[in-house]
Enzyme design. Sequence first.
Site, PDB file in Angstrom:
ATOM      1  CG  ASN A  12      94.456  29.444  26.966  1.00  0.00           C
ATOM      2  OD1 ASN A  12      95.562  28.960  26.733  1.00  0.00           O
ATOM      3  ND2 ASN A  12      93.380  28.665  27.066  1.00  0.00           N
ATOM      4  CG  ASP A  30      94.552  20.467  28.312  1.00  0.00           C
ATOM      5  OD1 ASP A  30      94.388  21.468  29.053  1.00  0.00           O
ATOM      6  OD2 ASP A  30      93.612  19.901  27.715  1.00  0.00           O
TER       7      ASP A  30
END
Length: 233
Positions: free
Chosen positions: A64, A16
């Site tokens: 996502n 991330d």
Amino acid sequence: MMGHIKIPQHIAIIMDGNGRWANRQGLPRIVGHYRGAEVAEEIVKACANLGVKYLSLFAFSTENWNRPQEEVNLLFDLLKSYLSQKKEELLEQGVRLKFIGRRDRIGRDLRLLMEELERDTSQNCRITVILAVDYGGRDDILRAINKALRLEFSSIDEETFSELLDLGNIPPPDLLIRTAGEKRISNFLLWHIAYTELYFTDLCWPEFTPAELIKAVEDFSRRTRKFGRILDE
Ligand code: IPE
Ligand code: IPE
Ligand code: MG
């Protein structure tokens, strides 16, 4: 210090912070993703050298898709061009590649490339790299339940159920690393992390290095895993 280090058999990473890293230097988010792909490659090599047998990398989650279409397209373009360039290198390095996640929502070209890479690296055994693409832990569990229903199971045990999940026979992660300071799972391997040791770092993924990986593994080495039992002190 490396003397009596315990090497996890399986490391999972939530990579991330690509976007934040890029933003901080005034660069477009996609530059962070490019750098992130390079870091992933370095970490694959570092894990193979340490003797880690399985490395699971979270590349794209089922959530996502809710990002702007432009970023989604760029991410898949990047994945496609990266994978098509890297085949020889993966073979040379003894990397077996496996993909987990849904296959029904990604483009045909990428899907064929994924199948080709899985097939052509299937005899490699130095390290298995598991790339999670359109992966969600809940989706994985639901697809396994639907498989069990199709197979007309009347009941199922943990071992059989595990085999229906995308990781199949692969042992669950011993260590899960998440970069960029967020302390959450974001729908990664939900079933499998029941007894996984968690490690968080504030570094963004593009800043992560093999030395940081070793730091995480050293931290893991100092943990006592009890699996619900009482250990003699
Ligand atoms: C991780 O970086 C890569 C993907 C989720 C595809 P992010 O893109 O989430 O970066 P941040 O979290 O916005 O900084
Ligand atoms: C998790 O990161 C997914 C990947 C690394 C592919 P996100 O950036 O999507 O997670 P949230 O939105 O911060 O929970
Ligand atoms: Mg993020």
